[in-house]
Design a protein around this motif. Structure first.
Motif, PDB file in Angstrom:
ATOM      1  N   SER A   1       9.225 -13.529  -7.130  1.00  0.00           N
ATOM      2  CA  SER A   1       9.124 -13.263  -5.691  1.00  0.00           C
ATOM      3  C   SER A   1       9.859 -11.996  -5.280  1.00  0.00           C
ATOM      4  O   SER A   1       9.415 -11.280  -4.383  1.00  0.00           O
ATOM      5  N   GLU A   2      10.976 -11.683  -5.939  1.00  0.00           N
ATOM      6  CA  GLU A   2      11.694 -10.447  -5.614  1.00  0.00           C
ATOM      7  C   GLU A   2      10.877  -9.220  -6.006  1.00  0.00           C
ATOM      8  O   GLU A   2      10.823  -8.242  -5.259  1.00  0.00           O
ATOM      9  N   ASP A   3      10.235  -9.293  -7.161  1.00  0.00           N
ATOM     10  CA  ASP A   3       9.380  -8.189  -7.587  1.00  0.00           C
ATOM     11  C   ASP A   3       8.179  -8.054  -6.655  1.00  0.00           C
ATOM     12  O   ASP A   3       7.744  -6.939  -6.351  1.00  0.00           O
ATOM     13  N   ALA A   4       7.655  -9.188  -6.201  1.00  0.00           N
ATOM     14  CA  ALA A   4       6.517  -9.151  -5.271  1.00  0.00           C
ATOM     15  C   ALA A   4       6.922  -8.475  -3.966  1.00  0.00           C
ATOM     16  O   ALA A   4       6.166  -7.667  -3.411  1.00  0.00           O
ATOM     17  N   GLU A   5       8.112  -8.768  -3.495  1.00  0.00           N
ATOM     18  CA  GLU A   5       8.618  -8.106  -2.275  1.00  0.00           C
ATOM     19  C   GLU A   5       8.719  -6.602  -2.492  1.00  0.00           C
ATOM     20  O   GLU A   5       8.357  -5.820  -1.615  1.00  0.00           O
ATOM     21  N   ASP A   6       9.221  -6.215  -3.653  1.00  0.00           N
ATOM     22  CA  ASP A   6       9.327  -4.787  -3.964  1.00  0.00           C
ATOM     23  C   ASP A   6       7.950  -4.123  -3.980  1.00  0.00           C
ATOM     24  O   ASP A   6       7.781  -3.012  -3.472  1.00  0.00           O
ATOM     25  N   VAL A   7       6.985  -4.794  -4.568  1.00  0.00           N
ATOM     26  CA  VAL A   7       5.627  -4.238  -4.631  1.00  0.00           C
ATOM     27  C   VAL A   7       5.054  -4.092  -3.230  1.00  0.00           C
ATOM     28  O   VAL A   7       4.438  -3.073  -2.901  1.00  0.00           O
ATOM     29  N   VAL A   8       5.271  -5.097  -2.373  1.00  0.00           N
ATOM     30  CA  VAL A   8       4.771  -5.020  -0.996  1.00  0.00           C
ATOM     31  C   VAL A   8       5.450  -3.872  -0.257  1.00  0.00           C
ATOM     32  O   VAL A   8       4.798  -3.091   0.445  1.00  0.00           O
ATOM     33  N   GLN A   9       6.739  -3.744  -0.417  1.00  0.00           N
ATOM     34  CA  GLN A   9       7.463  -2.643   0.225  1.00  0.00           C
ATOM     35  C   GLN A   9       6.922  -1.295  -0.269  1.00  0.00           C
ATOM     36  O   GLN A   9       6.661  -0.393   0.525  1.00  0.00           O
ATOM     37  N   ASN A  10       6.715  -1.183  -1.577  1.00  0.00           N
ATOM     38  CA  ASN A  10       6.169   0.058  -2.132  1.00  0.00           C
ATOM     39  C   ASN A  10       4.739   0.308  -1.660  1.00  0.00           C
ATOM     40  O   ASN A  10       4.312   1.457  -1.541  1.00  0.00           O
ATOM     41  N   THR A  11       4.013  -0.776  -1.381  1.00  0.00           N
ATOM     42  CA  THR A  11       2.662  -0.642  -0.860  1.00  0.00           C
ATOM     43  C   THR A  11       2.688   0.061   0.489  1.00  0.00           C
ATOM     44  O   THR A  11       1.909   0.997   0.730  1.00  0.00           O
ATOM     45  N   PHE A  12       3.591  -0.347   1.355  1.00  0.00           N
ATOM     46  CA  PHE A  12       3.673   0.281   2.677  1.00  0.00           C
ATOM     47  C   PHE A  12       4.230   1.701   2.586  1.00  0.00           C
ATOM     48  O   PHE A  12       3.804   2.580   3.340  1.00  0.00           O
ATOM     49  N   VAL A  13       5.123   1.944   1.639  1.00  0.00           N
ATOM     50  CA  VAL A  13       5.627   3.315   1.441  1.00  0.00           C
ATOM     51  C   VAL A  13       4.481   4.210   0.982  1.00  0.00           C
ATOM     52  O   VAL A  13       4.294   5.322   1.494  1.00  0.00           O
ATOM     53  N   GLU A  14       3.704   3.721   0.015  1.00  0.00           N
ATOM     54  CA  GLU A  14       2.563   4.495  -0.489  1.00  0.00           C
ATOM     55  C   GLU A  14       1.504   4.685   0.596  1.00  0.00           C
ATOM     56  O   GLU A  14       0.919   5.763   0.714  1.00  0.00           O
ATOM     57  N   ALA A  15       1.294   3.658   1.389  1.00  0.00           N
ATOM     58  CA  ALA A  15       0.327   3.767   2.490  1.00  0.00           C
ATOM     59  C   ALA A  15       0.782   4.819   3.495  1.00  0.00           C
ATOM     60  O   ALA A  15      -0.029   5.611   3.993  1.00  0.00           O
ATOM     61  N   ALA A  16       2.059   4.870   3.799  1.00  0.00           N
ATOM     62  CA  ALA A  16       2.580   5.876   4.729  1.00  0.00           C
ATOM     63  C   ALA A  16       2.439   7.275   4.136  1.00  0.00           C
ATOM     64  O   ALA A  16       2.089   8.226   4.838  1.00  0.00           O
ATOM     65  N   ARG A  17       2.666   7.377   2.838  1.00  0.00           N
ATOM     66  CA  ARG A  17       2.563   8.665   2.174  1.00  0.00           C
ATOM     67  C   ARG A  17       1.124   9.180   2.129  1.00  0.00           C
ATOM     68  O   ARG A  17       0.872  10.376   2.222  1.00  0.00           O
ATOM     69  N   CYS A  18       0.160   8.265   2.010  1.00  0.00           N
ATOM     70  CA  CYS A  18      -1.241   8.652   1.834  1.00  0.00           C
ATOM     71  C   CYS A  18      -2.103   8.399   3.069  1.00  0.00           C
ATOM     72  O   CYS A  18      -3.328   8.500   3.000  1.00  0.00           O
TER      73      CYS A  18
END
Length: 190
Positions: free
Chosen positions: A44-61
């Motif tokens: 679950s901690e890794d899943a949270e990290d992936v979700v957070q990175n998803t929004f970071v990547e979405a903001a970047r792109c």
């Protein structure tokens, strides 16, 4: 989630591209996105990290979003790619790279199927030959080779002279050579 994503994306967005409201995407899809990612990333901690990175990547792109799909579909695609990459990296780090020389050291040269089949056939023929020998000769040969006994130990065990043990073992070896030839000669001729 702060408003910086929305202001950054609208300021950087060209006039022809679709504007994405990342704050609204976060509010609408964060929980569902987390459950989606947890299917791929069991921790679950890794899943949270992936979700957070998803929004970071979405903001970047965000400025590159062309509007060919719904923003949520685009967001879930980013999450899926990040989750897959995360799992690949996780499992790749579990496997150490191994030098070819090390593999050659542990490789079983007897694992060649043709070699194994040939050895089984020869072993079967040798066994049949041994069973055809007189019982006293076979018992002597088995005492020396299967029992790992010396000629002297086999002689004591069978209560026969050492010369008789040597003679019987020699007779068996001669019979095997006559039937099969030398195994080294056979291998070199292949």
């Amino acid at each position: 989630m702060s408003n910086t994503f929305a202001s950054t994306e609208t300021a950087a967005a060209p006039a022809s591209s679709v504007v994405i409201d990342l704050n609204q995407l976060y509010r609408d899809h964060h929980r569902h996105l987390l459950r989606f990612v947890q299917r791929y990333v069991r921790n679950s901690e890794d899943a949270e990290d992936v979700v957070q990175n998803t929004f970071v990547e979405a903001a970047r792109c965000a400025q590159r979003f062309a509007g060919l799909s719904k923003p949520s579909t685009w967001l879930f695609g980013i999450a899926l790619n990040l989750a897959r990459n995360h799992e690949r990296r996780k499992y790749a780090s579990l496997c150490d790279t191994v030098d070819d020389a090390f593999i050659e050291q542990i490789a079983d040269i007897g694992a060649d199927p043709a070699y194994l089949i040939e050895n089984r056939e020869v072993a079967g023929k040798v066994l049949a030959l041994l069973e055809s020998l007189p019982p006293k000769v076979r018992a002597t040969f088995e005492a020396v080779l299967e029992g790992d006994a010396t000629y002297e130990q086999a002689a004591a065990q069978l209560q026969i002279p050492v010369g008789t043990v040597r003679s019987r073992v020699s007779r068996v070896r001669t019979a095997v050579r006559a039937q099969f030839g030398s195994m080294d000669q056979q291998r070199h001729s292949m």
